[in-house]
Design an enzyme around this catalytic site. Structure first.
Site, mmCIF file in Angstrom:
data_model
loop_
_atom_site.group_PDB
_atom_site.id
_atom_site.type_symbol
_atom_site.label_atom_id
_atom_site.label_comp_id
_atom_site.label_asym_id
_atom_site.label_seq_id
_atom_site.Cartn_x
_atom_site.Cartn_y
_atom_site.Cartn_z
ATOM 1 N N GLU A 43 11.748 -48.740 51.268
ATOM 2 C CA GLU A 43 11.526 -49.649 50.147
ATOM 3 C C GLU A 43 10.130 -50.250 50.281
ATOM 4 O O GLU A 43 9.624 -50.445 51.391
ATOM 5 C CB GLU A 43 12.575 -50.767 50.213
ATOM 6 N N LYS A 119 16.634 -51.169 41.749
ATOM 7 C CA LYS A 119 17.496 -51.963 42.626
ATOM 8 C C LYS A 119 18.345 -52.936 41.819
ATOM 9 O O LYS A 119 17.828 -53.723 41.014
ATOM 10 C CB LYS A 119 16.622 -52.718 43.627
ATOM 11 N N CYS A 155 18.078 -51.444 50.106
ATOM 12 C CA CYS A 155 18.082 -52.644 50.941
ATOM 13 C C CYS A 155 19.285 -53.556 50.709
ATOM 14 O O CYS A 155 20.384 -53.253 51.142
ATOM 15 C CB CYS A 155 16.755 -53.385 50.768
#
Length: 267
Positions: A43, A119, A155
Site C-alpha cells: 500500500e 480501499k 491494510c
C-alpha cells in the site's frame, strides 16, 4: 488449476513517485527473475502517508500508472501496486475545503484484465483519521490472474472479517493485502493474528505485503515489515522480517479445495 508462483516485495516508499516507480521496477525484475508470475507491492507504494496525498495523487492515465503498466509488460508479470487517485473534496471541522484521494490498488500485466480496488475501510483508529484525506471505496473486487481468482484488500480492511468471507464466496482462491501498517504497542502481534484469521475466513491463500520498518519516516514508521503468506487454514507458510526483502513462494489450488471440503464455512 496450475500452481501459481508469486512474490511480495517489502520495501519503504519515499516522497518521490518517480523514485518509487524505479524501485518497483527493480524489485519486480528481481521477483520475475525468480519465476514469479504475480508480484505484489505495498500500500502507498506511490507515495507514503507522511506526505500530502492530494498533491501526490494521479489519475489512472497519469505517468505513475503508465509506468507501472510499462514495467509489468517489460517483465512479463502481473503486478499489484498501491497508489493514490483523485477522489472528491470535503469540508473539515475547521471549515476548510480539502481534496481527498482514493487509496487505490492497480492490478495490471500481460494477459490480465486491468483492475482497480479502492480501499473500503479507512483507518480512523489509534488517533488517525484517514477519512479526512481519503474517500472510501464501496466494491469488493476480484481479478483473474493465470487461472486463479484473486481477491483484493488493503491494510485496515484486514480488521473486517466479512470482507474476506465475501471474497471467498466470490471464488477467490488467493487474497492479496498490500499494507502500510503503522508500528506501535501490540501492532505486530495484531498483524500476525489478523492476517492468519482472514486467510481462514476466506479459506484462501493470503499474501499480505507491508512496507518495511524504517526510522526515517516523518511521523511513522509507516510499516513493520512482517509480510506473510498464509494458507487457507491460516497456517503461516512464509514470513519476512522487518527490513526490505522479497518473498517468493508457490501456492497450489488443492490446499484451497481441501480447506473448503473439510470445513465448509463458505456454504
Amino acid at each position: 488449476m496450475s500452481p501459481l508462483r508469486l512474490a511480495g516485495c517489502q520495501w519503504t516508499a519515499t516522497a518521490d513517485p518517480a523514485d518509487n516507480l524505479r524501485r518497483i521496477d527493480e524489485l519486480t525484475g528481481r521477483a520475475a527473475g525468480r519465476g514469479a508470475r504475480l508480484v505484489v507491492h505495498p500500500e502507498a507504494a506511490m507515495a507514503p502517508f507522511s506526505r500530502r496525498l492530494d498533491t501526490a495523487a494521479e489519475p489512472l492515465d497519469g505517468p505513475f500508472a503508465d509506468g507501472v503498466r510499462a514495467l509489468a509488460e517489460r517483465h512479463g508479470v502481473t503486478v499489484v501496486v498501491g497508489m493514490f487517485t483523485p477522489a472528491d473534496a470535503i469540508t473539515t471541522g475547521a471549515g476548510q475545503q480539502r481534496s481527498r484521494v482514493h487509496n487505490t490498488l492497480l492490478v495490471t500485466g500481460p494477459g490480465t484484465t486491468e483492475t482497480t480496488y479502492r480501499k473500503i475501510h479507512l483507518y480512523d483508529a489509534f488517533g488517525s483519521t484517514e477519512s479526512e484525506t481519503v474517500a472510501p471505496g464501496d466494491e469488493v473486487v476480484t481479478v483473474d490472474v493465470d487461472g486463479w481468482r484473486v481477491g483484493l484488500a488493503t491494510c485496515y480492511d484486514v480488521r473486517f472479517a466479512d470482507q474476506f468471507t465475501e471474497l471467498g464466496r466470490a471464488g477467490a482462491e488467493l487474497v492479496v493485502l498490500p499494507a502500510s501498517w503503522g508500528d506501535g504497542p501490540g501492532k505486530a502481534s495484531q498483524w500476525d493474528l489478523l492476517t492468519r484469521a482472514r486467510a481462514h475466513d476466506a479459506q484462501a491463500w493470503l499474501l499480505a505485503v507491508g512496507q518495511a520498518w524504517t526510522r526515517e519516516s516523518v511521523d511513522g514508521p509507516y510499516g513493520i515489515g512482517r509480510s506473510v503468506l498464509a494458507d487457507p487454514t491460516g497456517e503461516v507458510r512464509a514470513r519476512l522480517g522487518g527490513g526490505e526483502d522479497v518473498l517468493v513462494a508457490e501456492i497450489d489450488g488443492e490446499a484451497v479445495a481441501a480447506a473448503r471440503r473439510n470445513v465448509p464455512l463458505l456454504d
